[in-house]
Enzyme design. Structure first.
Site, PDB file in Angstrom:
ATOM      1  N   ALA A   1     -15.236 -36.484 -34.139  1.00  0.00           N
ATOM      2  CA  ALA A   1     -15.344 -35.866 -35.152  1.00  0.00           C
ATOM      3  C   ALA A   1     -14.919 -37.709 -35.807  1.00  0.00           C
ATOM      4  CB  ALA A   1     -16.021 -34.612 -35.715  1.00  0.00           C
ATOM      5  N   TYR A   2     -13.590 -37.310 -36.176  1.00  0.00           N
ATOM      6  CA  TYR A   2     -12.683 -38.676 -37.071  1.00  0.00           C
ATOM      7  C   TYR A   2     -13.253 -40.085 -35.844  1.00  0.00           C
ATOM      8  CZ  TYR A   2      -8.815 -42.091 -38.369  1.00  0.00           C
ATOM      9  OH  TYR A   2      -8.345 -42.786 -38.454  1.00  0.00           O
ATOM     10  N   ALA A   3     -12.553 -40.062 -34.592  1.00  0.00           N
ATOM     11  CA  ALA A   3     -13.104 -41.109 -34.258  1.00  0.00           C
ATOM     12  C   ALA A   3     -14.423 -41.636 -33.466  1.00  0.00           C
ATOM     13  CB  ALA A   3     -12.999 -40.655 -32.687  1.00  0.00           C
TER      14      ALA A   3
ATOM     15  N   THR B   1     -16.583 -41.686 -36.642  1.00  0.00           N
ATOM     16  CA  THR B   1     -16.799 -42.027 -37.507  1.00  0.00           C
ATOM     17  C   THR B   1     -16.066 -43.706 -37.510  1.00  0.00           C
ATOM     18  OG1 THR B   1     -14.857 -41.003 -38.780  1.00  0.00           O
ATOM     19  CG2 THR B   1     -17.082 -40.239 -38.666  1.00  0.00           C
TER      20      THR B   1
ATOM     21  N   ILE C   1     -10.259 -39.833 -43.453  1.00  0.00           N
ATOM     22  CA  ILE C   1      -9.516 -38.685 -43.889  1.00  0.00           C
ATOM     23  C   ILE C   1      -9.804 -38.512 -42.468  1.00  0.00           C
ATOM     24  CG2 ILE C   1     -10.038 -38.036 -46.210  1.00  0.00           C
ATOM     25  CD1 ILE C   1     -12.707 -37.006 -45.292  1.00  0.00           C
TER      26      ILE C   1
END
Length: 152
Positions: free
Chosen positions: A124-126, A128, A65
């Site tokens: 934050a996405y990158a 994870t 996500i």
């Protein structure tokens, strides 16, 4: 609700094996998932009920996500949801399913090109997905017969 997907092919198939065409969804909120590990993952039941098999060939961790939020305003709740879906779910799903992967099987962890470039609002996405790439390099040495790969 997040989901990890595991392609399943019959364990009794002889090489060359056809591409897996049946997909079993494992929800991270379902019994046996990363949030409740007291019973075996639903994939085990699907293998037995649908294919009469105990093992499978390929696990593709394509969970993901993305939350668009600038670094300075990302909330702990947003960050926790990203970690739960993009890192924790594939980590523990793989841990639970490694014993079920056939000799010569594979684990593929899907990442993103955002681990190599910068897009504002996607830090934050990158992070994870970058953790998934590192995890791939640290595959458990107790399963040397199950190669891990990462793609972006």
């Amino acid at each position: 609700m997040s989901r990890c997907w595991a392609p399943i092919s019959p364990a009794s198939a002889q090489p060359p094996r056809p591409p897996a065409r049946t997909w079993s969804s494992v929800s991270s909120t379902s019994p046996g998932s990363t949030r409740s590990r007291s019973s075996p993952p639903p994939v085990r039941n699907t293998l037995q009920e649908s294919f009469g098999a105990e093992t499978f060939d390929y696990l593709v961790n394509n969970a993901g996500i993305g939350t668009y939020a600038p670094y300075a305003t990302t909330t702990p709740e947003q960050f926790d949801e990203l970690v739960q879906t993009n890192l924790k779910a594939p980590f523990f799903l793989t841990q639970a399913l490694l014993p079920l992967i056939n000799e010569g099987g594979r684990v593929l962890n899907v990442s993103t090109a955002l681990t190599r470039g910068v897009v504002p609002g996607m830090s934050a996405y990158a992070a994870t997905k970058g953790a998934i790439e590192v995890l791939t390099r640290y595959r458990p040495s107790s399963w040397p017969s199950v190669p891990f790969a990462s793609t972006r």
